[in-house]
Write a protein that holds these residues in place. Structure first.
Motif, PDB file in Angstrom:
ATOM      1  N   ASN A 150       0.822  -1.222   0.000  1.00  0.00           N
ATOM      2  CA  ASN A 150       0.000   0.000   0.000  1.00  0.00           C
ATOM      3  C   ASN A 150       0.852   1.267   0.000  1.00  0.00           C
ATOM      4  OD1 ASN A 150      -2.608  -1.088  -0.108  1.00  0.00           O
ATOM      5  ND2 ASN A 150      -2.649  -1.453   2.107  1.00  0.00           N
ATOM      6  N   ASN A 200      -7.701 -11.846  -4.885  1.00  0.00           N
ATOM      7  CA  ASN A 200      -8.279 -10.499  -4.993  1.00  0.00           C
ATOM      8  C   ASN A 200      -7.752  -9.829  -6.265  1.00  0.00           C
ATOM      9  OD1 ASN A 200      -8.630  -7.696  -4.830  1.00  0.00           O
ATOM     10  ND2 ASN A 200      -8.663  -7.721  -2.584  1.00  0.00           N
ATOM     11  N   THR A 202      -8.069  -6.861  -7.431  1.00  0.00           N
ATOM     12  CA  THR A 202      -7.566  -5.483  -7.380  1.00  0.00           C
ATOM     13  C   THR A 202      -6.043  -5.468  -7.515  1.00  0.00           C
ATOM     14  OG1 THR A 202      -9.379  -4.950  -5.897  1.00  0.00           O
ATOM     15  CG2 THR A 202      -7.598  -3.353  -6.019  1.00  0.00           C
ATOM     16  N   TYR A 203      -5.402  -6.462  -6.910  1.00  0.00           N
ATOM     17  CA  TYR A 203      -3.937  -6.535  -7.001  1.00  0.00           C
ATOM     18  C   TYR A 203      -3.494  -6.882  -8.423  1.00  0.00           C
ATOM     19  CZ  TYR A 203      -4.225  -6.654  -1.869  1.00  0.00           C
ATOM     20  OH  TYR A 203      -4.490  -6.378  -0.551  1.00  0.00           O
ATOM     21  N   VAL A 400      -6.437  -5.186   4.540  1.00  0.00           N
ATOM     22  CA  VAL A 400      -6.257  -4.531   3.227  1.00  0.00           C
ATOM     23  C   VAL A 400      -5.855  -3.066   3.355  1.00  0.00           C
ATOM     24  CG1 VAL A 400      -7.766  -6.076   1.914  1.00  0.00           C
ATOM     25  CG2 VAL A 400      -8.728  -4.026   2.983  1.00  0.00           C
TER      26      VAL A 400
HETATM   27  C1  LIG Z   1      -8.955  -6.336  -2.461  1.00  0.00           C
HETATM   28  O1  LIG Z   1      -7.780  -5.571  -2.308  1.00  0.00           O
HETATM   29  C2  LIG Z   1      -7.974  -4.170  -2.364  1.00  0.00           C
HETATM   30  C3  LIG Z   1      -6.617  -3.488  -2.355  1.00  0.00           C
HETATM   31  O2  LIG Z   1      -5.955  -3.685  -1.155  1.00  0.00           O
HETATM   32  C4  LIG Z   1      -8.885  -3.747  -1.229  1.00  0.00           C
HETATM   33  O3  LIG Z   1      -9.131  -2.356  -1.297  1.00  0.00           O
HETATM   34  C5  LIG Z   1     -10.192  -4.512  -1.305  1.00  0.00           C
HETATM   35  O4  LIG Z   1     -11.015  -4.208  -0.183  1.00  0.00           O
HETATM   36  C6  LIG Z   1      -9.944  -6.014  -1.338  1.00  0.00           C
HETATM   37  N1  LIG Z   1     -11.169  -6.730  -1.553  1.00  0.00           N
HETATM   38  C7  LIG Z   1     -11.598  -7.643  -0.697  1.00  0.00           C
HETATM   39  C8  LIG Z   1     -12.886  -8.325  -1.058  1.00  0.00           C
HETATM   40  O5  LIG Z   1     -10.990  -7.918   0.319  1.00  0.00           O
END
Ligand SMILES: *[C@@H]1O[C@H](CO)[C@@H](O)[C@H](O)[C@H]1NC(C)=O
Ligand SMILES: *[C@@H]1O[C@H](CO)[C@@H](O)[C@H](O)[C@H]1NC(C)=O
Ligand SMILES: *[C@@H]1O[C@H](CO)[C@@H](O)[C@H](O)[C@H]1NC(C)=O
Ligand SMILES: *[C@@H]1O[C@H](CO)[C@@H](O)[C@H](O)[C@H]1NC(C)=O
Ligand SMILES: *[C@@H]1O[C@H](CO)[C@@H](O)[C@H](O)[C@H]1NC(C)=O
Ligand SMILES: *[C@@H]1O[C@H](CO)[C@@H](O)[C@H](O)[C@H]1NC(C)=O
Ligand SMILES: *[C@@H]1O[C@H](CO)[C@@H](O)[C@H](O)[C@H]1NC(C)=O
Ligand SMILES: *[C@@H]1O[C@H](CO)[C@@H](O)[C@H](O)[C@H]1NC(C)=O
Length: 445
Positions: A150, A200, A202-203, A400
């Motif tokens: 992060n 996840n 997003t990564y 996260v």
């Molecule tokens: C996935 O990772 C992102 C980035 O750290 C985070 O913002 C998001 O809440 C995560 N999603 C879950 C379902 O944990």
């Protein structure tokens, strides 16, 4: 008496021939790895009077310690997982250097720490996550890896070269105006591992962002069948004036990052990229013996560069288990290189000091933490196990938002520091840069 003579003769054989290694015998591999890692602990400061826990002897910097713990952790997991003494040594060393924000930006390393340094520590603690290494009670290894990720991702800098991370974190360190493949590669690599571990996407998006930027800016280039990964470029010319050095560890972390992403997404694009980087990695082998192609032939590798093969070897091992179609090529290299590396470990007064040039018979007289680490991780690559995920037995607790909510001042570089220290850091980095450039000129000549 006969017993003693036989023992003495065996000792002589070991000293003359280095560590003999049978790559098909786990006990033999672990015996060699133990000897090499014992040699590595000789450089550890944490057990010495007045020494700092988690640090290794000068001229090794903070980042070298992060790199070292990654290999020592693998040794513990593969070869000696019930040794509690070893476990606490690794645990204490890694945890002690987390810094007050538990994000691997300890304030007293702000004269030396770049994005790549933080990233290499991030890799070591991510390994703790993937190997289910005992977690600290309040800050899990996973949450600290997320804090590293992060804080790095928050430094993404669109103001120059349309994106990318700078090499340095702090404005006062020279190299702040340089963007490079190792710093960005660390973010790519950590994003890939977190994506796979947590499932996840997003990564994955972050990993794609970094890849696309590095490719777009020309740090990575496809030329027909050839794939090249350059060092980086200064921001002054919009990152167009490339420094064309190529380092094994940069190839390694990009390759293994692609392998994690392929294992997680099943998307062929990551298989193709893995294959491109794998083929290109062949340049770091001569007759299947690993060497640091850029500086070794001219005998000009500095202390950092002499350690790069450790991360490269670790990355190759990970790639071979994550993308099994790469295993044959990688075994071809690691089988030969591990035997060559082990036989070089016959130097020093301890008889287990590893050399730099593994193509020569025995120890070549060169020594250091980097030599020890590189030999250790090349041998351990023979034993690489599939990294765990949260759904296959990993137990480290996720956060996260770690690192985003600590209110630290790192991203704005507001840490107060005396002008004198700043000047010192600038000079130090300038000297290091000068040495790198001089080595480059030498190589070109
Ligand atoms: C996935 O990772 C992102 C980035 O750290 C985070 O913002 C998001 O809440 C995560 N999603 C879950 C379902 O944990
Ligand atoms: C356990 O680890 C310690 C520290 O590295 C080492 O000195 C010791 O020899 C190890 N014990 C065994 C049984 O391998
Ligand atoms: C830096 O900080 C650590 C952790 O707070 C401390 O133990 C160490 O003595 C300090 N100095 C150096 C040189 O690491
Ligand atoms: C930087 O650019 C990326 C991609 O264009 C965008 O997603 C991101 O929001 C921008 N970040 C900042 C801080 O402007
Ligand atoms: C600077 O480089 C970026 C990335 O390669 C490119 O997209 C942009 O057009 C360049 N800007 C200028 C002013 O040349
Ligand atoms: C590769 O190995 C051969 C045989 O040992 C040696 O002659 C040659 O100089 C090596 N090449 C490089 C680039 O080190
Ligand atoms: C890779 O794994 C798949 C699925 O487990 C298997 O079908 C395939 O034969 C393996 N390929 C190689 C080269 O080992
Ligand atoms: C991981 O570690 C936890 C806590 O020590 C333990 O309960 C669990 O069985 C371990 N899981 C695996 C897969 O080793």
């Amino acid at each position: 008496m006969l017993h003693l003579i036989v023992y003495f003769l065996i000792q002589c054989l070991i000293v003359v021939n280095g560590l003999s290694l049978d790559i098909n015998d786990r006990d033999s591999i672990c015996a060699a790895a133990k000897a090499i890692s014992d040699g590595e602990w000789n450089y550890y400061e944490g057990l010495k009077y007045g020494g700092v826990v988690g640090m290794f002897a000068a001229p090794n910097y903070w980042w070298n310690a992060g790199e070292a713990f990654g290999g020592l952790l693998d040794y513990f997991s593969y070869c000696d997982p019930t040794n509690e003494t070893l476990e606490s040594l690794i645990y204490d060393g890694m945890y002690h250097q987390a810094g007050a924000g538990f994000n691997y930006i300890p304030s007293n390393q702000s004269m030396t720490e770049g994005n790549d340094d933080q990233g290499v520590w991030g890799m070591a603690i991510m390994q703790a996550v993937e190997r289910n290494f005992t977690n600290p009670p309040d800050h899990s290894w996973l949450s600290m890896t997320q804090a590293v990720y992060n804080t790095m991702n928050a430094r993404w800098d669109n103001t120059t070269c349309d994106g990318g991370l700078r090499w340095q974190i702090f404005t006062w360190n020279s190299g702040y105006d340089y963007k490079n493949s190792i710093a960005n590669g660390c973010l790519f690599h950590l994003a890939a591992r977190l994506a796979r571990y947590l499932g996840n996407d997003t990564y994955v998006e972050t990993a794609e962002k970094v890849w696309d930027w590095m490719y777009g800016v020309g740090f990575m280039v496809s030329k027909g069948d050839e794939f090249i990964l350059y060092d980086g470029a200064d921001i002054s010319a919009n990152c167009t004036d490339l420094t064309t050095y190529q380092w094994s560890y940069t190839y390694g972390i990009m390759l293994s990052g692609c392998a994690y992403l392929y294992d997680y997404t099943g998307d062929d694009v990551w298989l193709e990229r893995s294959n491109d980087l794998l083929t290109a990695s062949g340049q770091f082998f001569n007759n299947s013996i690993m060497y640091e192609m850029q500086c070794a032939p001219s005998n000009n590798c500095n202390n950092d560069q002499r350690s790069f093969r450790s991360l490269f070897a670790r990355s190759l091992g990970l790639t071979s288990v994550l993308v099994n179609s790469t295993a044959e090529t990688i075994s071809g290299w690691i089988d030969t290189s591990s035997v060559a590396a082990a036989q070089s470990c016959s130097g020093g007064s301890d008889g287990i000091t590893c050399g730099f040039n593994w193509a020569v018979n025995g120890w070549d007289g060169v020594y250091g933490l980097g030599e020890q680490q590189s030999a250790l991780e090349t041998v351990l690559a023979l034993l690489t196990e599939m990294p765990l995920t949260a759904s296959t037995g990993g137990t480290s607790i996720s956060d996260v938002n770690a690192g985003l909510n600590t209110g630290d001042t790192i991203n704005t570089n507001l840490i107060t520091i005396s002008t004198r220290d700043k000047a010192g850091a600038g000079v130090l980095t300038a000297v290091v840069l000068g040495v790198i450039l001089a080595a480059g000129v030498w190589m070109v000549l």
